[in-house]
Design a protein around this motif. Structure first.
Motif, PDB file in Angstrom:
ATOM      1  N   ASP A 156       0.794  -1.212   0.049  1.00  0.00           N
ATOM      2  CA  ASP A 156      -0.138  -0.059   0.025  1.00  0.00           C
ATOM      3  C   ASP A 156       0.946   1.212   0.137  1.00  0.00           C
ATOM      4  N   ASN A 157       2.118   0.979   0.055  1.00  0.00           N
ATOM      5  CA  ASN A 157       3.149   2.318   0.155  1.00  0.00           C
ATOM      6  C   ASN A 157       3.643   2.423  -1.156  1.00  0.00           C
ATOM      7  N   LEU A 158       3.719   3.302  -2.017  1.00  0.00           N
ATOM      8  CA  LEU A 158       4.073   3.425  -3.394  1.00  0.00           C
ATOM      9  C   LEU A 158       5.520   2.990  -3.429  1.00  0.00           C
TER      10      LEU A 158
ATOM     11  N   VAL B   3       6.479  10.544  -7.900  1.00  0.00           N
ATOM     12  CA  VAL B   3       5.842  10.028  -6.487  1.00  0.00           C
ATOM     13  C   VAL B   3       6.497  10.789  -5.297  1.00  0.00           C
ATOM     14  N   MET B   4       7.690  11.549  -5.673  1.00  0.00           N
ATOM     15  CA  MET B   4       8.347  12.437  -4.886  1.00  0.00           C
ATOM     16  C   MET B   4       7.763  13.860  -4.543  1.00  0.00           C
TER      17      MET B   4
ATOM     18  N   ASP C  74       1.346   6.644   0.827  1.00  0.00           N
ATOM     19  CA  ASP C  74       0.430   5.803   0.840  1.00  0.00           C
ATOM     20  C   ASP C  74      -0.666   5.916  -0.337  1.00  0.00           C
ATOM     21  N   ILE C  75      -0.829   4.536  -0.674  1.00  0.00           N
ATOM     22  CA  ILE C  75      -1.628   4.653  -1.999  1.00  0.00           C
ATOM     23  C   ILE C  75      -2.937   5.330  -1.952  1.00  0.00           C
ATOM     24  N   ASP C  76      -3.711   5.442  -0.751  1.00  0.00           N
ATOM     25  CA  ASP C  76      -4.939   5.953  -0.341  1.00  0.00           C
ATOM     26  C   ASP C  76      -4.855   7.539  -0.572  1.00  0.00           C
TER      27      ASP C  76
ATOM     28  N   VAL D 129      -2.711   1.820  -8.965  1.00  0.00           N
ATOM     29  CA  VAL D 129      -2.182   3.317  -8.608  1.00  0.00           C
ATOM     30  C   VAL D 129      -3.053   4.187  -9.446  1.00  0.00           C
ATOM     31  N   LEU D 130      -3.238   3.761 -10.847  1.00  0.00           N
ATOM     32  CA  LEU D 130      -4.041   4.510 -11.777  1.00  0.00           C
ATOM     33  C   LEU D 130      -5.785   4.400 -11.285  1.00  0.00           C
ATOM     34  N   LYS D 131      -6.135   3.352 -10.730  1.00  0.00           N
ATOM     35  CA  LYS D 131      -7.355   3.274 -10.190  1.00  0.00           C
ATOM     36  C   LYS D 131      -7.504   4.255  -9.262  1.00  0.00           C
TER      37      LYS D 131
END
Lengths: 535, 497
Positions: free
Chosen positions: B310-312, B360-361, B371-373, B441-443
């Motif tokens: 869940d962590n990118l 991401v950075m 976090d992906i959320d 991630v795109l979702k």
């Protein structure tokens, strides 16, 4: 038409539209819609120009000289150092009797789907950008003659489709979108391996006398180009070529979708917005059967001949199983989705016959299914827009309330059943003529005729449940079709009825190529079999 | 060969060392203005790059210890990988401008860049090393610099945890490697790979001891390329280290590790290269089967573990393990074609992976989390970063028309040319699995509704970096001739036969 890159234009015009759409500000939703409509209209005009200049007498299939509107130049060339050989990939476009009907279909359906998208108002810009990207990918698949190029277009279609279902779809859109994506990707990665395998098994003789590995589909069809040591060479004693055929076929079969790979289809259809369902059923499913005819059959003629019974068997299962499941549906859209499974079965059955009549019927059925199912899904969309439900049992007696709509739906239903004077009748009749004529699959064809009966049953029963009987008071205020809906449905109805009365208009386009394909398969299957048995 | 001749082979390394010294001196003399340090670093990189390009086709060995071959080899292959390392370094220096983590440690910026150049120097020697002692020394130089960098910011507990884990795993694997080296020295009496090649062609070698030594040496190499089962450090270190360093480790240090592996096999074990570029490899130790197992395990474990992250940053860590598995495919076919494919993949992976880490950075700068959320709905509030991240992730999946597809395409070409259809099938199934976590991630960015998604500001510099990287990802997906030409001309490794 000499020298004018009309196929590139028709394929990449949507990309131009995409750039325009992306450069427009977010607020100008109407301009975005109109831009897309203009682009797709031009595509229709270009398709008509193609047809007007199309030479009905040229065969195509495996002969590069009889393809039309050909554009060919080197796209990637990595010159040969002794140890790697030349890698070359061509930008190679052209149409013949197999692809011409598909190009017409794609242009028509995309145009209609644009109109059908008019009421979408959630991130309009993104929607139409993805829509146009999808358009390019679909057109590209039907005009590419280089396997690598074909594959790039084939895969390019996945991402826009994922987002179009996933963002603009119904309640279970995320599930439906990822299911569609993963199913199709599984199929296409195996296609990638087969493609590379074929590449190492085909050496084309260049004009200067040297030879080079190639992705050219037409070169892969020519037995003189086989590399005997190639991993997928028919001369290779291992059975890899056979396995490769099945892997490639499965890749295409997922798209059709053929039983047992069909489960993504109902989910995708139910969740997708109406225009995307129209494109999915109208064009995308055809890519599977088109790929089989364009690639699997002529590159592996002897294996095709060995497996024709199995292809027909799966066709039969599709027909019967799809119809039975459709019979049990309570959701109008799901019913149409399963009827698609059933109708694509006819295409499989027709091409498994390996006769000219049967394959003509199959290609014609591809076109007809595209137009008829587009009409059916549009009809579902019309009622869903008004009532916000698709439950078949919630309606009844709509015939008095919406007489014009009922008329169009009846045309579409009768065409789907295969009533004479409708286009569906001709193609299904030809499929059966062809498959009855082939000894090997005759029994399967006889069982498949049950599908017509079942088809009539679920279609007529649905007609009765929705349009006849007592009107549900809830729907007493539903308006009939508006102008936009007329513009979507009228052209399709005209095509369906016109081709039912005068099918030659379409059959003449494909006939020369199909005949040539059948002869080519027969000759080469024999040739390869004798070569192998001589070893 | 006299010293000046020998030194002419190590000109790029000299340039790196000078930059390193200048950085340290500058940091000591000018305490106040640290802003100029990144410019110095970039100047050093550019000069090194020019020297590398000018001597691209220079081939030979230097620093002989008595025999015919030296301990340092220069060839186009080494120069290609060094170029990859340099480009990655250049980008990392640029990344630091917009990195909140790095900007918080401005007063220690001098050390930060000096340590990065320590890593560069280690990698340069590692890429060219043809002697077990030099391999070990450069590996230690690389590792020691990276241990410090992994925990350099000291902003979170995670930083120190990352550094410590990295150090412990690193110490164990380098110890194992040293033991392996000593066994090889015991059996052959030399540490030079060229000499080992001819010396092990005698029946006197005990096959079991030799296999044991090879596995020990591979522990060191496998640690650098994070191949299963030597990958344990990767997720924790990648998650804990500053993103710039994570990105750097995932690209540059991995490329150097692969270069070492390829050279080790080519120089130490290949006896003859036929006209088609296929290597004839000594059968003392079945490297091919060994590497097939490692490769399949690496990609499968990497991909399946990534599914649950869940962590990118952690997800990208597992994804980078999976990519190491793919790259091993190009090594295990033992042909120049395979080396070309790996080199091509390095280049593509450099662009797409650094691009993904950078986006991401930039997002983490704003949201403070990976976090992906926290990516929900971000595609609408940060359209530019959303679309470009989508391009990088699609490229990492390997779908056309992106460069990632061409990279995989080349690997599969090499694999099927070597008639390894089963391995190829496993690899493509893996890439389908990888689709699921990349698309996830795109979702979150596009399919999940979130009215409170933050607006992420993008500086002009960040905008141009992302634009260049994403355009390159698409461009090389459609027209890849220049890169593949370059990769092919660089698949020339100085070796026997």
């Amino acid at each position: 038409m000499d020298g004018f890159p009309i196929l590139s234009l028709i394929t990449f015009l949507p990309i131009v539209g995409l750039v325009i759409v992306l450069s427009l500000p977010k607020e100008k939703a109407q301009t975005v819609r109109i831009t897309t409509l203009v682009i797709t209209s031009i595509q229709v005009i270009l398709a008509v120009i193609l047809l007007a200049n199309y030479n009905y007498g040229l065969a195509g299939i495996n002969d590069p000289n009889s393809f039309q509107f050909v554009e060919k130049f080197r796209w990637i060339e990595i010159p040969g150092i002794s140890w790697i050989g030349t890698i070359k990939i061509d930008y190679f476009l052209g149409v013949d009797g197999l692809s011409m009907p598909m190009v017409l279909l794609t242009a028509l359906i995309t145009f209609i789907a644009t109109l059908s998208s008019w009421k979408i108002d959630k991130s309009v810009k993104g929607y139409f950008a993805l829509f146009l990207l999808l358009d390019t990918a679909m057109m590209g698949v039907f005009v590419s003659l280089d396997f690598f190029l074909f594959y790039v277009f084939w895969e390019l279609m996945l991402l826009p489709m994922y987002f179009l279902i996933g963002i603009w779809g119904g309640p279970r859109k995320e599930y439906a979108a990822i299911k569609f994506f993963i199913y199709t990707l599984v199929g296409s990665v195996f296609m990638l391996l087969v493609m590379i395998g074929l590449y190492f098994s085909t050496k084309e003789i260049l004009p200067d006398g040297s030879s080079a590995y190639t992705f050219n589909m037409l070169a892969m069809m020519n037995p003189h180009n086989y590399v005997s040591t190639g991993i997928l060479s028919p001369l290779n004693p291992s059975n890899l070529r056979f396995i490769a055929y099945i892997a490639l076929f499965a890749g295409f079969a997922i798209k059709i979708p053929m039983f047992p790979f069909h489960t993504w289809l109902p989910d995708a259809h139910v969740e997708a917005p109406t225009p995307i369902s129209v494109i999915l059923a109208g064009v995308l499913l055809k890519m599977g059967t088109y790929g089989i005819l364009r690639i699997s059959f002529p590159i592996f003629p002897n294996i095709t001949r060995e497996l024709m019974w199995y292809i027909a068997l799966f066709g039969m299962i599709n027909i019967i199983y799809g119809a039975l499941v459709a019979l049990a549906q309570k959701d109008f859209k799901k019913l149409i989705a399963y009827s698609s499974v059933s109708h694509m079965g006819y295409v499989l059955l027709g091409m498994a016959s390996l006769t000219s009549v049967g394959i003509n019927g199959a290609v014609f059925q591809m076109f007809n299914h595209g137009t008829i199912t587009a009409m059916l899904f549009l009809s579902v969309g019309v009622i869903y827009d008004r009532a916000h439900t698709r439950g078949i049992y919630e309606f009844g007696g709509l015939a008095n309330q919406m007489p014009v709509y009922t008329g169009f739906v009846t045309v579409a239903f009768f065409a789907a059943i295969g009533l004479p004077s409708m286009s569906g009748f001709i193609s299904e009749a030809m499929v059966f003529l062809g498959s009855f004529g082939t000894e090997v699959i005759r029994t399967l064809a006889i069982i498949s005729t049950l599908g017509i009966l079942l088809g009539a049953a679920y279609m007529l029963w649905t007609l009765q449940r929705i349009f006849f009987g007592k009107l549900n008071e809830k729907w007493a205020n539903l308006p009939d079709l508006d102008l936009r809906e007329y513009v979507m449905l009228v052209p399709l109805a005209i095509v369906v009825i016109f081709l039912g009365i005068y099918p030659s208009a379409m059959l003449n386009i494909m006939n020369t190529s199909v005949k040539h394909l059948v002869d080519f398969l027969a000759v080469n299957a024999h040739h390869i079999s004798t070569t192998i048995s001589a070893l | 060969m006299n010293l000046s001749q020998a030194l002419s082979f190590v000109k790029p390394e000299i340039a790196v060392s000078i930059t390193l010294v200048v950085l340290v001196l500058f940091d000591l003399i000018f305490h106040k203005d640290k802003r100029i340090i990144p410019y110095l670093a970039m100047a050093g990189i550019v000069v090194t790059g020019i020297i590398l390009a000018a001597n691209f086709n220079l081939t030979g060995t230097a620093f002989k210890t008595g025999g015919q071959y030296g301990m340092f080899t220069a060839d186009p292959f080494a120069n290609f990988v060094k170029m990859i390392v340099l480009i990655a370094t250049f980008l990392i220096v640029l990344f630091a401008y917009d990195s909140d983590e790095i900007n918080k440690i401005t007063d220690r910026l001098g050390e930060y860049y000096a340590l990065i150049f320590g890593m560069v120097l280690g990698m340069f020697f590692l890429i060219s090393a043809s002697d077990l002692i030099l391999i070990y020394l450069s590996m230690e130089l690389l590792s020691l610099s990276s241990y410090v960098l992994a925990g350099f910011t000291k902003l979170r507990d995670r930083n120190s945890e990352a550094a410590l884990k990295y150090l412990i795993y690193g110490a164990i694997s380098s110890g194992l490697m040293l033991f392996g080296i000593s066994l090889v020295y015991g059996m052959t009496g030399t540490t030079n790979l060229f000499e080992i090649n001819s010396l092990i062609q005698t029946p006197d070698i005990n096959l079991y001891t030799f296999a044991f030594a090879m596995i020990l040496i591979f522990a060191g190499i496998g640690y650098k390329i994070s191949a299963v089962p030597f990958h344990y450090w990767t997720p924790d270190v990648y998650e804990g280290a500053p993103i710039t360093i994570t990105a750097y480790l995932s690209v540059a240090s991995k490329a150097a590790g692969f270069a070492l592996l390829i050279r080790f096999l080519r120089v130490g074990f290949a006896t003859y290269v036929d006209k088609a570029g296929n290597w004839q490899v000594l059968d003392l130790f079945d490297w091919q089967t060994f590497l097939i197992i490692i490769s399949v395990l690496t990609m499968t474990l990497g991909n399946f573990a990534a599914l649950w992250q869940d962590n990118l940053k952690r997800m990208l860590a597992y994804s980078s393990i999976a990519h190491a598995g793919y790259m091993l495919l190009g090594v295990l076919v033992f042909s120049d074609k395979g080396v070309t494919a790996v080199l091509f993949y390095f280049f593509v992976y450099l662009i797409m992976n650094l691009g993904a880490f950078y986006v991401v950075m930039l997002i983490a700068n704003k949201t403070g989390s990976e976090d992906i959320d926290d990516y929900d709905g971000l595609g609408y509030t940060a359209p530019f970063l959303g679309v470009t991240l989508a391009i990088f992730l699609v490229s990492l999946t390997g779908l056309p028309p992106t460069a990632g597809f061409i990279g995989k395409f080349y690997l599969f070409i090499a694999l099927l040319d070597a008639k390894m259809a089963v391995v190829a099938v496993i690899a493509v199934i893996n890439s389908v699995v990888s689709l699921y976590y990349y698309i996830r991630v795109l979702k979150h960015m596009y399919l999940t509704k979130n009215d409170n998604a933050p607006v992420v500001p993008v500086s002009k510099l960040a905008f141009s970096i992302v634009l260049v990287l994403s355009t390159a990802t698409l461009f090389f997906g459609i027209y890849f001739t220049p890169v593949s030409d370059w990769a092919k001309s660089a698949a020339v490794i100085l070796g026997i036969g």
